[in-house]
Design a protein around this motif. Structure first.
Motif, PDB file in Angstrom:
ATOM      1  N   ARG A 109       0.831  -1.212   0.000  1.00 15.73           N
ATOM      2  CA  ARG A 109       0.000   0.000   0.000  1.00 15.73           C
ATOM      3  C   ARG A 109       0.860   1.255   0.000  1.00 15.73           C
ATOM      4  N   ARG A 110       1.997   1.198   0.690  1.00 13.26           N
ATOM      5  CA  ARG A 110       2.850   2.379   0.826  1.00 13.26           C
ATOM      6  C   ARG A 110       3.757   2.579  -0.374  1.00 13.26           C
ATOM      7  N   LEU A 111       4.304   1.493  -0.945  1.00 18.06           N
ATOM      8  CA  LEU A 111       5.360   1.608  -1.956  1.00 18.06           C
ATOM      9  C   LEU A 111       4.965   1.127  -3.345  1.00 18.06           C
ATOM     10  N   GLY A 112       3.814   0.465  -3.459  1.00 17.12           N
ATOM     11  CA  GLY A 112       3.415  -0.014  -4.776  1.00 17.12           C
ATOM     12  C   GLY A 112       3.497  -1.524  -4.873  1.00 17.12           C
ATOM     13  N   SER A 113       3.406  -2.024  -6.084  1.00 15.50           N
ATOM     14  CA  SER A 113       3.361  -3.466  -6.325  1.00 15.50           C
ATOM     15  C   SER A 113       4.671  -4.138  -5.926  1.00 15.50           C
ATOM     16  N   PRO A 114       4.658  -5.477  -5.720  1.00 11.16           N
ATOM     17  CA  PRO A 114       5.907  -6.184  -5.428  1.00 11.16           C
ATOM     18  C   PRO A 114       6.991  -5.952  -6.476  1.00 11.16           C
ATOM     19  N   THR A 115       6.591  -5.886  -7.745  1.00  3.76           N
ATOM     20  CA  THR A 115       7.583  -5.615  -8.789  1.00  3.76           C
ATOM     21  C   THR A 115       8.209  -4.245  -8.603  1.00  3.76           C
ATOM     22  N   ARG A 116       7.369  -3.257  -8.317  1.00  3.82           N
ATOM     23  CA  ARG A 116       7.886  -1.904  -8.090  1.00  3.82           C
ATOM     24  C   ARG A 116       8.817  -1.879  -6.878  1.00  3.82           C
ATOM     25  N   ILE A 117       8.472  -2.613  -5.847  1.00  6.54           N
ATOM     26  CA  ILE A 117       9.334  -2.670  -4.663  1.00  6.54           C
ATOM     27  C   ILE A 117      10.671  -3.318  -5.020  1.00  6.54           C
ATOM     28  N   GLY A 118      10.629  -4.378  -5.835  1.00  7.48           N
ATOM     29  CA  GLY A 118      11.875  -5.004  -6.266  1.00  7.48           C
ATOM     30  C   GLY A 118      12.758  -4.045  -7.035  1.00  7.48           C
ATOM     31  N   GLU A 119      12.145  -3.253  -7.900  1.00 10.36           N
ATOM     32  CA  GLU A 119      12.912  -2.249  -8.654  1.00 10.36           C
ATOM     33  C   GLU A 119      13.517  -1.208  -7.713  1.00 10.36           C
ATOM     34  N   LEU A 120      12.727  -0.795  -6.720  1.00 10.30           N
ATOM     35  CA  LEU A 120      13.215   0.188  -5.751  1.00 10.30           C
ATOM     36  C   LEU A 120      14.417  -0.352  -4.988  1.00 10.30           C
ATOM     37  N   LEU A 121      14.346  -1.597  -4.564  1.00  6.18           N
ATOM     38  CA  LEU A 121      15.458  -2.205  -3.838  1.00  6.18           C
ATOM     39  C   LEU A 121      16.717  -2.247  -4.697  1.00  6.18           C
ATOM     40  N   ARG A 122      16.576  -2.626  -5.942  1.00  8.52           N
ATOM     41  CA  ARG A 122      17.735  -2.722  -6.819  1.00  8.52           C
ATOM     42  C   ARG A 122      18.361  -1.358  -7.058  1.00  8.52           C
ATOM     43  N   ASP A 123      17.499  -0.345  -7.246  1.00  5.52           N
ATOM     44  CA  ASP A 123      18.011   1.017  -7.431  1.00  5.52           C
ATOM     45  C   ASP A 123      18.786   1.487  -6.202  1.00  5.52           C
ATOM     46  N   ARG A 124      18.222   1.257  -5.015  1.00  4.33           N
ATOM     47  CA  ARG A 124      18.850   1.758  -3.796  1.00  4.33           C
ATOM     48  C   ARG A 124      20.155   1.031  -3.494  1.00  4.33           C
ATOM     49  N   VAL A 125      20.188  -0.284  -3.702  1.00  4.70           N
ATOM     50  CA  VAL A 125      21.429  -1.027  -3.477  1.00  4.70           C
ATOM     51  C   VAL A 125      22.517  -0.528  -4.417  1.00  4.70           C
ATOM     52  N   ALA A 126      22.159  -0.316  -5.688  1.00  6.71           N
ATOM     53  CA  ALA A 126      23.142   0.169  -6.658  1.00  6.71           C
ATOM     54  C   ALA A 126      23.611   1.577  -6.311  1.00  6.71           C
ATOM     55  N   ASP A 127      22.678   2.447  -5.937  1.00  6.19           N
ATOM     56  CA  ASP A 127      23.029   3.840  -5.667  1.00  6.19           C
ATOM     57  C   ASP A 127      23.826   3.989  -4.375  1.00  6.19           C
ATOM     58  N   GLU A 128      23.422   3.265  -3.325  1.00  7.13           N
ATOM     59  CA  GLU A 128      24.025   3.468  -2.011  1.00  7.13           C
ATOM     60  C   GLU A 128      25.254   2.601  -1.775  1.00  7.13           C
ATOM     61  N   GLN A 129      25.297   1.402  -2.367  1.00  4.90           N
ATOM     62  CA  GLN A 129      26.409   0.491  -2.095  1.00  4.90           C
ATOM     63  C   GLN A 129      27.306   0.255  -3.313  1.00  4.90           C
ATOM     64  N   GLY A 130      26.858   0.654  -4.497  1.00  2.30           N
ATOM     65  CA  GLY A 130      27.696   0.541  -5.687  1.00  2.30           C
ATOM     66  C   GLY A 130      27.803  -0.847  -6.275  1.00  2.30           C
TER      67      GLY A 130
END
Length: 408
Positions: free
Chosen positions: A134-155
């Motif tokens: 409800r807060r972040l969107g569909s499971p697919t969208r959440i998966g995309e968000l996780l991948r973006d954040r891991v790449a951006d924050e941890q390289g």
């Protein structure tokens, strides 16, 4: 920037599994070639080349880039064989402090999305995102968000599997590698599974695969369409029922939020057998420093220090000592490990490996600490904190005990 263009269907499914992720609230997130990817942060000049992370010729491969894997190199392979398979590879020594630090950062990304995170190791975890949709969107969208954040924050990059069960989510993340995301819609679970070889099923090792082969079963579909009684007769009650359930996509396991690690440790296999106690004392300091750094990175302290010693004939012994209070201080862990080693009175016995482990872990922020009359305002704990801050800024090993300076 969105990474949606990296969402890929399973090539074996004939064109796509679809985008319907309704009810697919279980995610499996797996870092791509984790140790090697972290080492490439230090050595960006090696991007796109075969790289192997591991010890000397008597050690084993910890990780390898996908360029090295094309030559048949894989984790746990003896280093000597890996070098023969891929002589052009660059071999890098591991930096465990970096792995612990980046793993802690990755897990923080996960827990910012959902509190229901079940780590399997430093580089992979299951997530239940049902409470975050409800807060972040569909499971697919959440998966995309996780991948973006891991790449951006941890390289580094990771692959994500999205499914309705843990078992299928883990298979999906493997099918998405490297650097991808794969959704297995609930309605497509059985067709997805039935196209796979029997070795894809959780619990099918070499011996079970041989037993299935003797029954003429080569695919998951073969297992699914074999009578349960036949599987039980050929594999045993537990294994037969387990594989039959998985073959039809039935996996009742829930994602369980993690409990703290029971122990943290490091060990070193020497390039050649050693018998000099002074050398061993130095290695114990190195291992204690590594272990304490990992404990502090995870915010835990331990009460029991364990020494592990393996002799030239592969005989292995352990000795332990429980302290009065929990610690994450390098000096205290090293002093205890050294006392345990000296207490063995080995008299120049030849050693192949030593290790240091910290057990009885608890949250360091809440662990009770005995005050000492006349204690200095700043002590070794503060010194370790300063080392951690310097390492975070200038790289692991930028500050270390003088005993460890110079050639090993």
């Amino acid at each position: 920037m969105s990474r949606r263009q990296l969402v890929r269907p399973d090539p074996s499914s004939g064109g796509g599994l679809g985008d319907d992720d309704t009810g697919c609230t279980v995610l499996h997130v797996d870092m791509d070639a984790f140790y090697a990817s972290v080492e490439l942060l230090r050595r960006p000049d090696l991007l796109g080349t075969p790289v192997i992370v591991g010890g000397g010729d008597r050690g084993v491969v910890l990780s390898a880039t996908y360029e090295a894997r094309r030559y048949g190199v894989h984790a746990a392979m003896p280093m000597a064989r890996a070098r023969r398979l891929c002589p052009a590879a660059t071999v890098l020594a591991p930096h465990h402090e970096d792995y612990s630090r980046i793993s802690a950062g990755v897990m923080e990304v996960f827990r910012a999305v959902t509190p229901v995170v079940e780590p399997l190791s430093l580089d992979e975890a299951f997530l239940d995102v049902s409470g975050a949709v409800r807060r972040l969107g569909s499971p697919t969208r959440i998966g995309e968000l996780l991948r973006d954040r891991v790449a951006d924050e941890q390289g580094i990059t990771c692959s994500v599997g999205v499914a309705s069960t843990k078992f299928v989510a883990k298979l999906a993340s493997g099918g998405a590698k490297p650097d991808g995301l794969l959704v297995v819609p609930h309605a497509q679970t059985v067709p997805f599974l039935h196209a796979l070889p029997v070795a894809a099923l959780w619990g099918v090792g070499e011996r079970t695969a041989e037993a299935l082969g003797r029954l003429g079963l080569g695919t998951v579909a073969d297992i699914a369409h074999t009578p349960l009684a036949t599987l039980v007769r050929g594999l045993g009650e537990s294994t037969g029922r387990h594989l039959h359930a998985l073959a039809w996509g039935r996996d009742e396991r829930r994602v369980v939020a993690s409990v703290p690690e029971r122990s943290i440790g490091s060990e070193e296999t020497f390039p050649r057998d050693v018998d000099d106690p002074r050398f061993v004392h130095r290695e114990l300091l190195r291992l204690a420093e590594r272990t304490a750094s990992r404990a502090r990175a995870q915010g835990v302290a331990g009460r029991t220090v364990v020494l592990k010693v393996r002799f030239a004939d592969f005989t292995t012994i352990t000795r332990s000592r429980t302290l009065r209070e929990r610690t994450d201080v390098t000096r205290e862990i090293h002093a205890t490990a050294r006392d345990l080693f000296d207490g063995l009175a080995l008299e120049r016995a030849r050693l192949r490996l030593v290790g240091v482990r910290l057990e009885g872990l608890a949250d360091s922020a809440t662990a009770p600490r005995q005050l000492v009359l006349g204690e200095r305002a700043h002590g070794w704990r503060d010194a370790d904190g300063a080392v951690d801050r310097a390492s975070a800024r200038f790289g692991a090993g930028s500050v270390r005990p003088a005993t460890l300076l110079g050639p090993r």
